[in-house]
Motif scaffolding. Structure first.
Motif, PDB file in Angstrom:
ATOM      1  N   GLN A 258      68.312  46.081  43.455  1.00 23.23           N
ATOM      2  CA  GLN A 258      68.351  47.316  42.682  1.00 23.23           C
ATOM      3  C   GLN A 258      66.952  47.731  42.244  1.00 23.23           C
ATOM      4  O   GLN A 258      66.592  48.914  42.314  1.00 23.23           O
ATOM      5  CB  GLN A 258      69.249  47.146  41.459  1.00 23.23           C
ATOM      6  CG  GLN A 258      69.423  48.431  40.654  1.00 23.23           C
ATOM      7  CD  GLN A 258      70.292  48.251  39.429  1.00 23.23           C
ATOM      8  OE1 GLN A 258      70.517  47.141  38.960  1.00 23.23           O
ATOM      9  NE2 GLN A 258      70.811  49.357  38.898  1.00 23.23           N
ATOM     10  N   LEU A 259      66.131  46.780  41.797  1.00 20.90           N
ATOM     11  CA  LEU A 259      64.760  47.072  41.384  1.00 20.90           C
ATOM     12  C   LEU A 259      63.967  47.695  42.534  1.00 20.90           C
ATOM     13  O   LEU A 259      63.264  48.696  42.356  1.00 20.90           O
ATOM     14  CB  LEU A 259      64.098  45.791  40.890  1.00 20.90           C
ATOM     15  CG  LEU A 259      62.665  45.863  40.353  1.00 20.90           C
ATOM     16  CD1 LEU A 259      62.431  44.758  39.336  1.00 20.90           C
ATOM     17  CD2 LEU A 259      61.633  45.744  41.464  1.00 20.90           C
ATOM     18  N   ILE A 260      64.065  47.105  43.702  1.00 17.64           N
ATOM     19  CA  ILE A 260      63.343  47.619  44.871  1.00 17.64           C
ATOM     20  C   ILE A 260      63.828  49.017  45.218  1.00 17.64           C
ATOM     21  O   ILE A 260      63.032  49.923  45.542  1.00 17.64           O
ATOM     22  CB  ILE A 260      63.510  46.662  46.066  1.00 17.64           C
ATOM     23  CG1 ILE A 260      62.816  45.325  45.803  1.00 17.64           C
ATOM     24  CG2 ILE A 260      62.971  47.301  47.353  1.00 17.64           C
ATOM     25  CD1 ILE A 260      61.314  45.428  45.595  1.00 17.64           C
ATOM     26  N   ASN A 261      65.137  49.234  45.148  1.00 19.41           N
ATOM     27  CA  ASN A 261      65.695  50.549  45.475  1.00 19.41           C
ATOM     28  C   ASN A 261      65.239  51.620  44.476  1.00 19.41           C
ATOM     29  O   ASN A 261      64.955  52.756  44.858  1.00 19.41           O
ATOM     30  CB  ASN A 261      67.217  50.485  45.516  1.00 19.41           C
ATOM     31  CG  ASN A 261      67.731  49.674  46.695  1.00 19.41           C
ATOM     32  OD1 ASN A 261      67.028  49.499  47.686  1.00 19.41           O
ATOM     33  ND2 ASN A 261      68.945  49.163  46.586  1.00 19.41           N
ATOM     34  N   VAL A 262      65.188  51.253  43.183  1.00 12.71           N
ATOM     35  CA  VAL A 262      64.703  52.201  42.174  1.00 12.71           C
ATOM     36  C   VAL A 262      63.240  52.547  42.444  1.00 12.71           C
ATOM     37  O   VAL A 262      62.831  53.713  42.378  1.00 12.71           O
ATOM     38  CB  VAL A 262      64.877  51.615  40.749  1.00 12.71           C
ATOM     39  CG1 VAL A 262      64.128  52.472  39.721  1.00 12.71           C
ATOM     40  CG2 VAL A 262      66.357  51.540  40.386  1.00 12.71           C
ATOM     41  N   ALA A 263      62.435  51.537  42.768  1.00 18.54           N
ATOM     42  CA  ALA A 263      61.019  51.776  43.055  1.00 18.54           C
ATOM     43  C   ALA A 263      60.834  52.654  44.278  1.00 18.54           C
ATOM     44  O   ALA A 263      59.931  53.506  44.324  1.00 18.54           O
ATOM     45  CB  ALA A 263      60.295  50.447  43.248  1.00 18.54           C
ATOM     46  N   ALA A 264      61.695  52.464  45.276  1.00 17.99           N
ATOM     47  CA  ALA A 264      61.570  53.212  46.531  1.00 17.99           C
ATOM     48  C   ALA A 264      62.208  54.599  46.459  1.00 17.99           C
ATOM     49  O   ALA A 264      62.025  55.417  47.369  1.00 17.99           O
ATOM     50  CB  ALA A 264      62.194  52.415  47.671  1.00 17.99           C
ATOM     51  N   SER A 265      62.952  54.878  45.394  1.00 12.23           N
ATOM     52  CA  SER A 265      63.707  56.129  45.296  1.00 12.23           C
ATOM     53  C   SER A 265      62.855  57.328  44.923  1.00 12.23           C
ATOM     54  O   SER A 265      63.319  58.464  44.962  1.00 12.23           O
ATOM     55  CB  SER A 265      64.807  55.981  44.235  1.00 12.23           C
ATOM     56  OG  SER A 265      64.249  55.909  42.935  1.00 12.23           O
ATOM     57  N   GLY A 266      61.616  57.097  44.512  1.00 14.43           N
ATOM     58  CA  GLY A 266      60.763  58.183  44.050  1.00 14.43           C
ATOM     59  C   GLY A 266      60.781  58.366  42.548  1.00 14.43           C
ATOM     60  O   GLY A 266      60.093  59.237  42.003  1.00 14.43           O
ATOM     61  N   LYS A 267      61.553  57.531  41.856  1.00 13.61           N
ATOM     62  CA  LYS A 267      61.675  57.643  40.403  1.00 13.61           C
ATOM     63  C   LYS A 267      60.320  57.474  39.711  1.00 13.61           C
ATOM     64  O   LYS A 267      60.056  58.094  38.678  1.00 13.61           O
ATOM     65  CB  LYS A 267      62.671  56.603  39.895  1.00 13.61           C
ATOM     66  CG  LYS A 267      63.278  56.905  38.540  1.00 13.61           C
ATOM     67  CD  LYS A 267      64.381  55.907  38.221  1.00 13.61           C
ATOM     68  CE  LYS A 267      65.133  56.283  36.955  1.00 13.61           C
ATOM     69  NZ  LYS A 267      65.857  57.558  37.033  1.00 13.61           N
ATOM     70  N   ILE A 268      59.460  56.619  40.267  1.00 14.33           N
ATOM     71  CA  ILE A 268      58.117  56.447  39.693  1.00 14.33           C
ATOM     72  C   ILE A 268      57.056  57.067  40.613  1.00 14.33           C
ATOM     73  O   ILE A 268      55.868  56.752  40.514  1.00 14.33           O
ATOM     74  CB  ILE A 268      57.792  54.962  39.433  1.00 14.33           C
ATOM     75  CG1 ILE A 268      57.826  54.146  40.741  1.00 14.33           C
ATOM     76  CG2 ILE A 268      58.720  54.366  38.391  1.00 14.33           C
ATOM     77  CD1 ILE A 268      57.278  52.728  40.591  1.00 14.33           C
ATOM     78  N   GLU A 270      55.026  57.816  44.112  1.00 11.63           N
ATOM     79  CA  GLU A 270      54.559  56.960  45.201  1.00 11.63           C
ATOM     80  C   GLU A 270      54.036  55.639  44.626  1.00 11.63           C
ATOM     81  O   GLU A 270      53.238  55.638  43.682  1.00 11.63           O
ATOM     82  CB  GLU A 270      53.434  57.647  45.970  1.00 11.63           C
ATOM     83  CG  GLU A 270      53.846  58.937  46.658  1.00 11.63           C
ATOM     84  CD  GLU A 270      54.827  58.688  47.784  1.00 11.63           C
ATOM     85  OE1 GLU A 270      54.715  57.622  48.439  1.00 11.63           O
ATOM     86  OE2 GLU A 270      55.708  59.545  48.013  1.00 11.63           O
ATOM     87  N   VAL A 271      54.485  54.535  45.197  1.00  9.89           N
ATOM     88  CA  VAL A 271      54.026  53.221  44.738  1.00  9.89           C
ATOM     89  C   VAL A 271      52.590  53.004  45.201  1.00  9.89           C
ATOM     90  O   VAL A 271      52.281  53.121  46.389  1.00  9.89           O
ATOM     91  CB  VAL A 271      54.930  52.094  45.271  1.00  9.89           C
ATOM     92  CG1 VAL A 271      54.367  50.725  44.890  1.00  9.89           C
ATOM     93  CG2 VAL A 271      56.350  52.248  44.725  1.00  9.89           C
TER      94      VAL A 271
END
Length: 452
Positions: A258-268, A270-271
């Motif tokens: 879930q953490l990885i998916n949230v990070a990859a979702s655009g919520k924050i 571009e990583v």
């Protein structure tokens, strides 16, 4: 009339379940069997129940041993049922010894010995098989694996292997699992799949020999010390059409996914940066602090810190650099890994003799994710934004010590599910092996320089 009660999931009903009910019936005159619901199983940590509750009830009924069947769906029900039905004896399998001693205040508690060498004869027409499992190595992780496997359907641990006879004997006495020490091939002949939890330097050969014998392999990290050897093992598994899984348990925890998916979702956004730290002070006399060749902080924890970096920034890093604080013999007590990507950077920190804040921070163009220690078990993480008053909190479900999710993934893949391998891909394992190979080369160079 002497009344007996027992409970269980009874998933993928097999010979072991049948014999347990048969012996439970022999304890008294009237047997009540409690069958758990899917929801209750999930809440108590059983992660992969296959059959519906109706199927499981019907399989119990077909044995003819149950005089009455009840549904267990909440905590505290065992005491309620014991009082309600006037129970004289509560019984479960010996793998739960001590877990239900509190019920002695209400009735007699009897633990029945487990059935060795359970076959899947009763499941020949089922869509799933009971995987007969063996464990290589009897160190500190092996008992945890046995405990966690109780929460996974479709697995039966038959035996273990340790060429060191005395260590094997102690494990056999403590865990009640037969330990073989003479022939690894004979050991493999008794099982369908193997969990390799032996010292790091033995992983590759044990895994290769098992794959050559057609056995599914779940191997603790590192799978091998070189990219070539890692690719060889995956190629061999593909040729044999069998499962090879590297045991970096964080990858299989639902919260980490879930953490990885949230990070990859655009919520924050571009990583752009990932910082991961995992340190644990090991005993001075431990393998991690004394084995200058195969111990140390990076080999112990490096895979965990590399996992979110590679998941989020990818396999194609441009530069990598290692800095270590060395102890006796050149062993790394603390290692910092610095990685550069085209549009990002990353840091991994590991320690067995130096302690630091063990957090995971994922920095993006719109915010950042903070997962505090122990982030590798991922029970909680936060998303922070420019506005300090805005914080999204996630608290995913997590049970046990995380191994059950890894075991469940392994059994599911053997039975034909989850073959897309997205949780930890072959390419990700290969990249970790490439980085491990670079670290081992740096270690040899440091050792050589120390002798000049």
């Amino acid at each position: 009339m002497k009344k007996v009660i027992t409970y269980g999931t009874f998933d993928l009903f097999h010979e072991g379940h049948y014999k347990l009910l048969e012996r439970a019936k022999e304890l008294g005159d009237y047997l009540i069997v409690g069958v758990t619901t899917e929801y209750f199983d999930l809440n108590r940590g059983k992660v992969n129940v296959i059959d519906s509750v109706l199927e499981r009830v019907e399989n119990v009924r077909k044995t003819g041993f149950a005089d009455e069947i009840v549904i267990e769906d909440h905590d505290g029900q065992k005491i309620e049922d014991i009082k309600k039905y006037g129970i004289d004896i509560f019984t479960v399998g010996s793998d739960w010894i001590g877990e239900f001693d509190y019920l002695n205040a209400f009735c007699k508690v009897v633990y029945l010995e487990r059935t060795p060498n359970v076959s899947s004869t009763m499941l020949r027409k089922s869509r799933c098989q009971i995987v007969r499992m063996g464990i290589v190595g009897t160190g500190r992780i092996a008992p945890r694996f046995i405990t966690e496997s109780k929460y996974v359907s479709g697995i039966e641990i038959l035996c273990a292997y340790n060429p060191e006879t005395e260590n094997g004997r102690l494990f056999e006495e403590t865990m009640g699992i037969k330990v073989l020490s003479a022939s690894y091939r004979d050991f493999l002949g008794q099982i369908d799949a193997v969990y390799i939890a032996s010292p790091n330097e033995t992983h590759y050969q044990y895994a290769k020999d098992a794959l050559l014998c057609g056995k599914h392999v779940l191997c603790e990290k590192p799978l091998a010390f070189t990219e070539r050897e890692t690719l060889e093992l995956y190629k061999l598994a593909a040729e044999k059409n069998i499962i090879l899984l590297e045991g970096t348990k964080t990858a299989y925890c639902p919260g980490f996914q879930q953490l990885i998916n949230v990070a990859a979702s655009g919520k924050i956004g571009e990583v752009r940066d990932v910082e991961a730290c995992f340190t644990r002070l090991a005993r001075v006399e431990s393998r991690e602090r004394t084995d200058a060749e195969y111990g140390g902080s990076f080999l112990e924890f490096g895979a965990y810190t590399l996992l979110p970096i590679i998941k989020l920034l990818g396999n194609e890093y441009k530069e990598i650099h290692f800095d270590s604080i060395l102890g006796d013999g050149g062993i790394d007590l603390y290692t910092k890994i610095q990685m550069k990507y085209k549009n990002g950077m990353a840091t991994g920190k590991t320690g067995v003799g130096v302690k630091s804040e063990g957090q995971l921070v994922i920095a993006g163009t719109k915010g950042y994710i903070l997962a505090e220690s122990p982030w590798w078990l991922t029970r909680r993480f936060e998303v922070h934004y420019e506005d300090p008053n805005k914080v999204d909190v996630y608290e995913p479900q997590f049970m046990g010590d995380g191994l059950r999710y890894e075991i469940s993934e392994f059994i599911s893949r053997i039975n034909g599910y989850n073959r897309n391998e997205y949780k930890l891909t072959m390419n990700e394992s290969v990249v970790m092996a490439r980085i491990t190979e670079k670290f081992m080369q740096k270690r040899r160079e440091n050792r050589g320089a120390s002798h000049i």
